[in-house]
Design a protein around this motif. Sequence first.
Motif, mmCIF file in Angstrom:
data_model
loop_
_atom_site.group_PDB
_atom_site.id
_atom_site.type_symbol
_atom_site.label_atom_id
_atom_site.label_comp_id
_atom_site.label_asym_id
_atom_site.label_seq_id
_atom_site.Cartn_x
_atom_site.Cartn_y
_atom_site.Cartn_z
ATOM 1 N N ASP A 174 -19.970 0.177 -4.095
ATOM 2 C CA ASP A 174 -19.088 -0.304 -2.953
ATOM 3 C C ASP A 174 -18.828 -1.714 -3.382
ATOM 4 O O ASP A 174 -17.409 -1.952 -2.872
ATOM 5 N N GLU A 175 -19.297 -2.326 -3.998
ATOM 6 C CA GLU A 175 -18.857 -3.910 -4.315
ATOM 7 C C GLU A 175 -17.746 -3.893 -5.359
ATOM 8 O O GLU A 175 -16.827 -4.529 -5.407
ATOM 9 N N GLY A 228 -15.611 -1.366 -5.622
ATOM 10 C CA GLY A 228 -14.283 -0.839 -4.856
ATOM 11 C C GLY A 228 -13.991 -1.921 -4.294
ATOM 12 O O GLY A 228 -12.554 -2.015 -4.213
ATOM 13 N N GLU A 229 -14.623 -2.857 -3.526
ATOM 14 C CA GLU A 229 -14.110 -3.920 -2.850
ATOM 15 C C GLU A 229 -13.355 -4.957 -3.668
ATOM 16 O O GLU A 229 -12.244 -5.484 -3.268
ATOM 17 N N ASN A 281 -10.124 -3.662 -4.623
ATOM 18 C CA ASN A 281 -9.029 -3.790 -3.395
ATOM 19 C C ASN A 281 -8.534 -5.249 -3.475
ATOM 20 O O ASN A 281 -7.338 -5.344 -3.172
ATOM 21 N N GLN A 282 -9.463 -6.122 -3.666
ATOM 22 C CA GLN A 282 -9.089 -7.533 -3.602
ATOM 23 C C GLN A 282 -8.021 -7.868 -4.895
ATOM 24 O O GLN A 282 -7.060 -8.586 -4.601
#
Length: 97
Positions: free
Chosen positions: A71-72, A74-75, A78-79
Motif C-alpha cells: 500500500d505504501e 502504491g501511495e 501515486n505521489q
Amino acid sequence: MTEERITETTDAVGNTHTTHTVVTDGGTRSGGTNWALILLVLVIAVVGIFFLTQMNNAEVTKDNAIAGAADEVGEAANQVGEAAQGAGEAVENAVNN
C-alpha cells in the motif's frame, strides 16, 4: 484370584515327588499409569495446538506487513505520478507563455 495346586507323584521305586503350582488371574491393577499416559498425550496435544496457532499468527502478521508495504509503495507511486503530471503542466504553461 490365586490358586495353589500341589501334585504328589510316586515313582516305581517308591520315591515321592511334590510339585507346587501357583495360578493367578492377573490380580488387580492400578489405573494410575493409564491416567498418566492419557494426561501426557493431552498435554502434548495442547502444546502442539498452541505452536500451530502461533505459527499461523506469524503468517498473518507477515502477510499484513507485506500488504502494508505494498500500500505504501502504491501511495508513493501515486505521489510520483501526481508530481510528474504537475511538472508536465508547469512545462506546458512555460512553453505557452
